[in-house]
Design an enzyme around this catalytic site. Sequence first.
Site, PDB file in Angstrom:
ATOM      1  N   HIS A  98      -3.463  -5.564   2.457  1.00  0.00           N
ATOM      2  CA  HIS A  98      -3.092  -5.612   3.876  1.00  0.00           C
ATOM      3  C   HIS A  98      -3.785  -6.827   4.473  1.00  0.00           C
ATOM      4  CE1 HIS A  98      -1.654  -1.435   4.447  1.00  0.00           C
ATOM      5  NE2 HIS A  98      -2.619  -1.043   3.649  1.00  0.00           N
TER       6      HIS A  98
ATOM      7  N   ARG B 265     -12.287   6.871  -0.846  1.00  0.00           N
ATOM      8  CA  ARG B 265     -11.484   5.857  -0.149  1.00  0.00           C
ATOM      9  C   ARG B 265     -11.995   4.483  -0.551  1.00  0.00           C
ATOM     10  NH1 ARG B 265      -7.471   5.204   3.009  1.00  0.00           N
ATOM     11  NH2 ARG B 265      -6.911   7.362   2.697  1.00  0.00           N
TER      12      ARG B 265
ATOM     13  N   CYS C  65       0.800  -1.224   0.000  1.00  0.00           N
ATOM     14  CA  CYS C  65       0.000   0.000   0.000  1.00  0.00           C
ATOM     15  C   CYS C  65       0.841   1.285   0.000  1.00  0.00           C
ATOM     16  CB  CYS C  65      -1.001  -0.051   1.157  1.00  0.00           C
ATOM     17  SG  CYS C  65      -2.382   1.077   0.901  1.00  0.00           S
TER      18      CYS C  65
HETATM   19  N1  GLN Z   1      -2.008   6.934   2.164  1.00  0.00           N
HETATM   20  C1  GLN Z   1      -2.218   6.024   1.122  1.00  0.00           C
HETATM   21  C2  GLN Z   1      -3.640   6.055   0.532  1.00  0.00           C
HETATM   22  O1  GLN Z   1      -4.607   6.267   1.246  1.00  0.00           O
HETATM   23  C3  GLN Z   1      -1.845   4.623   1.600  1.00  0.00           C
HETATM   24  C4  GLN Z   1      -2.744   4.083   2.672  1.00  0.00           C
HETATM   25  C5  GLN Z   1      -2.323   2.725   3.152  1.00  0.00           C
HETATM   26  O2  GLN Z   1      -1.156   2.372   3.194  1.00  0.00           O
HETATM   27  N2  GLN Z   1      -3.300   1.954   3.608  1.00  0.00           N
HETATM   28  O3  GLN Z   1      -3.751   5.903  -0.649  1.00  0.00           O
END
Ligand code: GLN
Length: 269
Positions: free
Chosen positions: A210, A130, A96
């Site tokens: 993840h 998101r 990520c």
């Molecule tokens: N900050 C990044 C995003 O939101 C990565 C987030 C994460 O590692 N879960 O795209």
Amino acid sequence: MTQPPLRIYHLFPRHMNLYGDLGNIIALTMRLQWRGLAFEVIGVNPGDRPDFGRADLLFMGGGQDRGQKLVAAYLETMGPDIRREVNDGLPALAVCGGYQLFGHYFHTYEGDTLPGISVFDAHTEGGSRRLVGNMVAELSNAAALWASTEERAGESAELRTLVGFENHSGLTFLHEGTPALAKVLVGSGNAGDGCSEGALYRNAIGTYLHGSLLPKNPHVADHLLSVALRRRGYAGLPLAPLDDQVELRAHAAALERARTAHTAHLFES
Ligand code: GLN
């Protein structure tokens, strides 16, 4: 002769560790321990000047934009050394936020541009949405070659799917010629369009998964370990299969949950 400890370099463990990413390190080290192989985990923190020539495996987890902002400049100074070793075949896993910084750059939604280290020919644009949820993906042909070229054995080596959890707003675009790690079956993936997931470059893997990834995807863990050990000239390959019943059950449960969830529109019935 006893094998010298396998050195796992963990990049920015304090700043980049979301949704159980530390579980990836635990999975790698337990799978070494269960096979009687020694290891050492070396944390790499801001300001350190590690010798990546000594690394056998590299890991970087995910982080909020804030954490990424904090480490990006430090990572940038390590970029040429990391790229040199990855070009030489060093296996790496970047998840990520780590994956985003392993591309050319991350242009955040707020308008900052965080430098990346260009391991992957890809870049990331911050998005307004998101993307959160369980993901299932099918390994790409390039990744599926692992099993044939690979010194692995056991039931988990047969897995062709990846399961995990994604939570990102950044959208990653692979440049032409960069192979994806997998094809999304359920979820959003790289560019949020349900098409490709993750990236591959030599033995480096980038992914949005993840959850953590490796405990319930033991085929990926053993792939990384096999590559690291082969590069070391380890004579004990193929790796001894482990009793992966729990891992396989976790993988199957995640597949089943995704299949029955309302987001499962890409799964064929
Ligand atoms: N900050 C990044 C995003 O939101 C990565 C987030 C994460 O590692 N879960 O795209």
